[in-house]
Write a protein that holds these residues in place. Structure first.
Motif, mmCIF file in Angstrom:
data_model
loop_
_atom_site.group_PDB
_atom_site.id
_atom_site.type_symbol
_atom_site.label_atom_id
_atom_site.label_comp_id
_atom_site.label_asym_id
_atom_site.label_seq_id
_atom_site.Cartn_x
_atom_site.Cartn_y
_atom_site.Cartn_z
ATOM 1 N N MET A 100 6.344 -5.794 -3.890
ATOM 2 C CA MET A 100 6.318 -5.152 -2.599
ATOM 3 C C MET A 100 6.569 -6.154 -1.479
ATOM 4 O O MET A 100 7.130 -5.790 -0.462
ATOM 5 C CB MET A 100 4.984 -4.447 -2.384
ATOM 6 N N PHE A 101 6.137 -7.397 -1.667
ATOM 7 C CA PHE A 101 6.362 -8.405 -0.628
ATOM 8 C C PHE A 101 7.849 -8.576 -0.359
ATOM 9 O O PHE A 101 8.266 -8.659 0.799
ATOM 10 C CB PHE A 101 5.726 -9.735 -1.030
ATOM 11 N N SER A 102 8.667 -8.608 -1.413
ATOM 12 C CA SER A 102 10.114 -8.779 -1.211
ATOM 13 C C SER A 102 10.715 -7.566 -0.511
ATOM 14 O O SER A 102 11.647 -7.711 0.281
ATOM 15 C CB SER A 102 10.822 -9.034 -2.535
ATOM 16 N N LEU A 103 10.199 -6.376 -0.778
ATOM 17 C CA LEU A 103 10.699 -5.187 -0.084
ATOM 18 C C LEU A 103 10.362 -5.238 1.398
ATOM 19 O O LEU A 103 11.158 -4.828 2.243
ATOM 20 C CB LEU A 103 10.109 -3.921 -0.706
ATOM 21 N N ILE A 104 9.189 -5.737 1.736
ATOM 22 C CA ILE A 104 8.785 -5.838 3.135
ATOM 23 C C ILE A 104 9.602 -6.902 3.858
ATOM 24 O O ILE A 104 10.103 -6.676 4.954
ATOM 25 C CB ILE A 104 7.279 -6.146 3.239
ATOM 26 N N VAL A 105 9.746 -8.058 3.245
ATOM 27 C CA VAL A 105 10.474 -9.160 3.878
ATOM 28 C C VAL A 105 11.953 -8.813 4.045
ATOM 29 O O VAL A 105 12.539 -9.066 5.098
ATOM 30 C CB VAL A 105 10.312 -10.459 3.057
ATOM 31 N N ASN A 106 12.562 -8.211 3.033
ATOM 32 C CA ASN A 106 13.989 -7.891 3.070
ATOM 33 C C ASN A 106 14.286 -6.531 3.695
ATOM 34 O O ASN A 106 15.448 -6.162 3.831
ATOM 35 C CB ASN A 106 14.576 -7.942 1.665
ATOM 36 N N ARG A 107 13.246 -5.780 4.023
ATOM 37 C CA ARG A 107 13.381 -4.443 4.611
ATOM 38 C C ARG A 107 14.208 -3.519 3.734
ATOM 39 O O ARG A 107 15.062 -2.771 4.202
ATOM 40 C CB ARG A 107 13.962 -4.516 6.007
ATOM 41 N N GLY A 139 1.469 -3.522 1.930
ATOM 42 C CA GLY A 139 2.721 -2.762 1.925
ATOM 43 C C GLY A 139 2.725 -1.664 0.890
ATOM 44 O O GLY A 139 3.203 -0.552 1.143
ATOM 45 N N ALA A 140 2.186 -1.950 -0.286
ATOM 46 C CA ALA A 140 2.110 -0.921 -1.327
ATOM 47 C C ALA A 140 1.210 0.221 -0.891
ATOM 48 O O ALA A 140 1.518 1.394 -1.119
ATOM 49 C CB ALA A 140 1.599 -1.533 -2.632
ATOM 50 N N ALA A 141 0.109 -0.109 -0.240
ATOM 51 C CA ALA A 141 -0.800 0.931 0.239
ATOM 52 C C ALA A 141 -0.126 1.801 1.290
ATOM 53 O O ALA A 141 -0.235 3.031 1.251
ATOM 54 C CB ALA A 141 -2.072 0.310 0.805
ATOM 55 N N LEU A 142 0.581 1.182 2.229
ATOM 56 C CA LEU A 142 1.220 1.946 3.299
ATOM 57 C C LEU A 142 2.406 2.771 2.820
ATOM 58 O O LEU A 142 2.614 3.896 3.277
ATOM 59 C CB LEU A 142 1.674 1.019 4.419
ATOM 60 N N MET A 143 3.197 2.204 1.917
ATOM 61 C CA MET A 143 4.435 2.879 1.516
ATOM 62 C C MET A 143 4.286 3.784 0.302
ATOM 63 O O MET A 143 5.016 4.772 0.182
ATOM 64 C CB MET A 143 5.517 1.830 1.235
ATOM 65 N N MET A 144 3.381 3.465 -0.598
ATOM 66 C CA MET A 144 3.326 4.217 -1.858
ATOM 67 C C MET A 144 2.062 5.061 -1.995
ATOM 68 O O MET A 144 2.130 6.151 -2.558
ATOM 69 C CB MET A 144 3.437 3.247 -3.043
ATOM 70 N N TRP A 145 0.927 4.606 -1.536
ATOM 71 C CA TRP A 145 -0.323 5.294 -1.831
ATOM 72 C C TRP A 145 -0.777 6.216 -0.707
ATOM 73 O O TRP A 145 -1.058 7.386 -0.926
ATOM 74 C CB TRP A 145 -1.413 4.302 -2.179
ATOM 75 N N LEU A 146 -0.878 5.692 0.503
ATOM 76 C CA LEU A 146 -1.410 6.473 1.611
ATOM 77 C C LEU A 146 -0.615 7.743 1.928
ATOM 78 O O LEU A 146 -1.213 8.760 2.247
ATOM 79 C CB LEU A 146 -1.555 5.612 2.866
ATOM 80 N N PRO A 147 0.721 7.730 1.832
ATOM 81 C CA PRO A 147 1.448 8.969 2.112
ATOM 82 C C PRO A 147 1.120 10.104 1.141
ATOM 83 O O PRO A 147 1.313 11.274 1.457
ATOM 84 C CB PRO A 147 2.912 8.573 2.001
ATOM 85 N N HIS A 148 0.621 9.784 -0.032
ATOM 86 C CA HIS A 148 0.354 10.808 -1.043
ATOM 87 C C HIS A 148 -1.098 11.278 -1.054
ATOM 88 O O HIS A 148 -1.453 12.159 -1.841
ATOM 89 C CB HIS A 148 0.736 10.286 -2.426
ATOM 90 N N ILE A 149 -1.921 10.678 -0.224
ATOM 91 C CA ILE A 149 -3.322 11.100 -0.151
ATOM 92 C C ILE A 149 -3.405 12.324 0.755
ATOM 93 O O ILE A 149 -2.966 12.307 1.896
ATOM 94 C CB ILE A 149 -4.218 9.970 0.385
ATOM 95 N N THR A 150 -3.986 13.383 0.222
ATOM 96 C CA THR A 150 -4.137 14.610 1.017
ATOM 97 C C THR A 150 -5.609 14.851 1.281
ATOM 98 O O THR A 150 -6.483 14.444 0.524
ATOM 99 C CB THR A 150 -3.537 15.811 0.276
#
Length: 85
Positions: free
Chosen positions: A1-8, A73-84
């Motif tokens: 996830m760090f590389s996804l954040i750094v490289n956008r 980044g993983a929490a913001l992009m992958m986990w939190l959007p799916h919490i209802t």
């Protein structure tokens, strides 16, 4: 996830098919990096030079910050959007 954040975005792999050279390197590095850090820590533990201890501590701190950014980044992009509610 760090590389996804750094490289956008995805660099070195296709996010749709989840294939590419970056993933091959990542699968190898997930074993080598922790073992290398452990080996360095074990060797420095018996070293009497304060500079060696400080360098190791700074290296571990940098790796910890990097890992924390990836987890955030993983929490913001992958986990939190799916919490209802």
């Amino acid at each position: 996830m760090f590389s996804l954040i750094v490289n956008r975005g995805a660099v070195g792999f296709n996010p749709d098919t989840f294939t590419g050279p970056f993933l091959s390197i990542l699968s190898f590095a997930q074993y080598i990096v922790p073992l290398t850090v452990l080996e360095i820590c074990l060797r420095v533990k018996d070293d009497q030079r304060p500079a060696a201890h400080l360098t190791t501590a700074v290296g571990i701190f940098v790796l910890t910050i990097t890992m924390g950014i990836g987890i955030f980044g993983a929490a913001l992009m992958m986990w939190l959007p799916h919490i209802t509610k």
